[in-house]
Write a protein that holds these residues in place. Structure first.
Motif, PDB file in Angstrom:
ATOM      1  N   ASP A 193      92.749  64.062  41.759  1.00  0.00           N
ATOM      2  CA  ASP A 193      93.457  65.331  41.731  1.00  0.00           C
ATOM      3  C   ASP A 193      94.746  65.200  42.556  1.00  0.00           C
ATOM      4  OD1 ASP A 193      94.432  67.829  41.774  1.00  0.00           O
ATOM      5  OD2 ASP A 193      92.751  68.742  42.857  1.00  0.00           O
ATOM      6  N   GLU A 238      97.409  67.366  41.939  1.00  0.00           N
ATOM      7  CA  GLU A 238      98.175  68.525  41.490  1.00  0.00           C
ATOM      8  C   GLU A 238      99.097  69.070  42.583  1.00  0.00           C
ATOM      9  OE1 GLU A 238      98.678  69.577  38.638  1.00  0.00           O
ATOM     10  OE2 GLU A 238      99.504  71.591  38.880  1.00  0.00           O
ATOM     11  N   SER A 262     104.575  70.053  40.192  1.00  0.00           N
ATOM     12  CA  SER A 262     103.820  71.225  39.751  1.00  0.00           C
ATOM     13  C   SER A 262     104.647  72.460  40.103  1.00  0.00           C
ATOM     14  CB  SER A 262     102.463  71.282  40.451  1.00  0.00           C
ATOM     15  OG  SER A 262     102.661  71.559  41.822  1.00  0.00           O
TER      16      SER A 262
END
Ligand code: GLY
Ligand code: MN
Ligand code: MN
Length: 487
Positions: free
Chosen positions: A44, A46, A153
């Motif tokens: 992950d 993000e 992001s």
């Protein structure tokens, strides 16, 4: 609050359908097993913790000035889109100066929107989010993460820019549905303009663009720092060129262009405009960017080049160098006249002076020399009145400098060309003399000689500072500098 909204799951209007295959791909369609494999097994990543960009307080101030000028109106400032170079390759992207100035961001397809509120405006940067893993975009689309690299992001974008960020793919629909007055910066993003087509007028958008251009006339402290970096890198690029000029392989204008470009790419984003590497008679072509000619000892090299920083501010500097290291007598006479004109021009740059003053001062010197040399009939006043010197001076003596090499170009005449200099303005002073190779009105020995000297001048509280003063300008100083660098 802005960060919270930015973390909402973006709507992806085109993101529901799985992407099956890259166009023209070598491989067969993606099997369900491969698609499933590609969706999973990734760490992950993000949300990384990012520091806000250093200019965030300045971009906020610029947006506040914009908000104050257009109360109650929705303001749309696109960064622009990628442009195809051929087939599936694109030109290097360069975001619109308006968008960069107001956000500090440089990503393609982005759009800044200022939404009117009862007290001012809310700013939102509409950006492309990270490419999607669910539908395969990240590895199957030509702009996906595994092809061209990770995009921020939306939450990261908000952290970096200090602006709420949302998915730009939702924007055309939102704009089409919006009511109330709107203005858009045209010429950057056809899709955004199409969504606004019934809501905007050319006249109001022109007024908008003019205001944004004038907003850049006076640079803030952060911008002045960037311009200093741009000039300092440019000085190093000129030194690089002088160091190679007497090498056996430095026989072409292309070699000069490549030498300067290396400095621009290593220290900055790019060159701020096509480098003019004009040897011999090419120096009489004002924007000689073909750079496909030879470099010969005995000729002059007119090098007009500027490094653009990673923040997209550019320098714009010219030196006209004797390729051998020493000016001939006639080259020196012409060079010294241009130097004298530049000195007169720079001396006229101070707060409160008319913008036109430095141009007039430089032109007067050049006209005087042209009369003295017998190239045009005097008196000088007559020459200036009729503009006869322009056969050999050709262009204006300078322009504003900043994010664009010819910065603030949409400003109104009364605030720029007919305006008054203020501290914080940065402009070039760049007189020149150009004797075309086929100019039968001048003696044969003048033909094919072109000289320009260009420096980047900051208007200060009490006069000016030459930001490019590290590069010598006097003919004897240029020769000594070249000797030292080649030693
Ligand atoms: N390099 C273009 C100019 O000097 O204006
Ligand atoms: Mn230039
Ligand atoms: Mn210039």
């Amino acid at each position: 609050m802005a960060e919270d909204r930015a973390q909402e799951t973006p709507e992806t209007p085109e993101g529901d359908e799985p992407i099956k295959q890259r166009k023209n791909g070598l491989y067969p369609a993606v099997s369900d097993e491969l698609a499933a494999s590609m969706k999973s097994g990734w760490a992950d990543t993000e949300q990384r913790d990012l520091e806000p960009i250093a200019q965030a307080p300045h971009t906020a101030r610029r947006r506040a000035a914009l908000s104050a000028r257009f109360p109650g109106e929705r303001l749309v400032i696109p960064a622009g889109n990628l442009r195809t170079r051929s087939n599936d390759t694109e030109y290097p992207f360069r975001a619109s100066s308006e968008y960069v100035h107001l956000t500090g961001d440089q990503t393609h397809d982005a759009v800044l929107v200022l939404e009117p509120t009862t007290t001012g405006h809310d700013a939102t940067a509409y950006l492309l989010p990270r490419s999607d893993r669910e539908n395969g975009e990240f590895w199957l689309d030509g702009q996906g993460e595994l092809w061209v690299g990770r995009r921020h992001s939306l939450a990261e974008g908000a952290q970096l820019l200090g602006i709420r960020c949302e998915d730009v793919r939702t924007l055309p629909e939102r704009l089409a549905a919006a009511t109330g007055p709107v203005r858009v910066v045209r010429g950057q993003d056809e899709g955004i303009e199409a969504a606004l087509t019934d809501k905007v007028t050319a006249e109001r958008d022109e007024e908008f663009k003019t205001f944004l251009s004038e907003l850049r006339l006076v640079k803030d402290e952060w911008e002045l720092g960037e311009l200093r970096h741009a000039v300092d890198s440019t000085v190093r690029g000129f030194e690089d060129v002088v160091k190679v000029l007497d090498r056996a392989e430095a026989t072409s204008e292309r070699y000069i262009e490549g030498t300067f470009f290396l400095r621009a790419r290593v220290e900055g984003n790019d060159v701020g405009y096509g480098s003019i590497c004009a040897a011999g008679p090419h120096a009489t072509t004002l924007h000689w960017v073909r750079n496909d000619g030879p470099v010969r000892s005995g000729d002059l090299l007119l090098l007009d080049a500027g490094v653009e920083t990673t923040s997209l501010y550019t320098a714009d500097v010219t030196r006209t160098l004797p390729i051998s290291g020493t000016y001939t007598d006639l080259q020196r006479t012409i060079y010294d006249a241009v130097y004298e004109a530049q000195e007169a021009g720079i001396a006229a740059v101070r707060p409160g002076a008319k913008y036109r003053d430095f141009h007039d001062a430089a032109q007067r010197v050049l006209a005087t020399r042209l009369v003295e040399w017998g190239l045009v009939e005097g008196p000088v006043e007559r020459v200036l009145e009729l503009g006869l010197q322009r056969r050999w001076t050709l262009h204006g003596t300078g322009h504003m400098l900043g994010l664009d090499v010819h910065d603030c170009a949409r400003a109104r005449t009364e605030s720029y060309v007919d305006g008054t200099l203020e501290p914080g303005m940065v402009l070039t002073v760049e007189p020149g003399l150009y004797f075309q190779a086929d100019d039968l009105t001048v003696p044969a020995e003048y033909r094919g000689i072109g000289v320009r000297i260009e420096d980047d001048i900051l208007v200060t509280e009490d006069g000016n500072r030459n930001l490019s003063a590290a590069l010598p300008r006097r003919s004897a100083d240029v020769e000594a500098w070249m000797r030292d660098l080649r030693a």
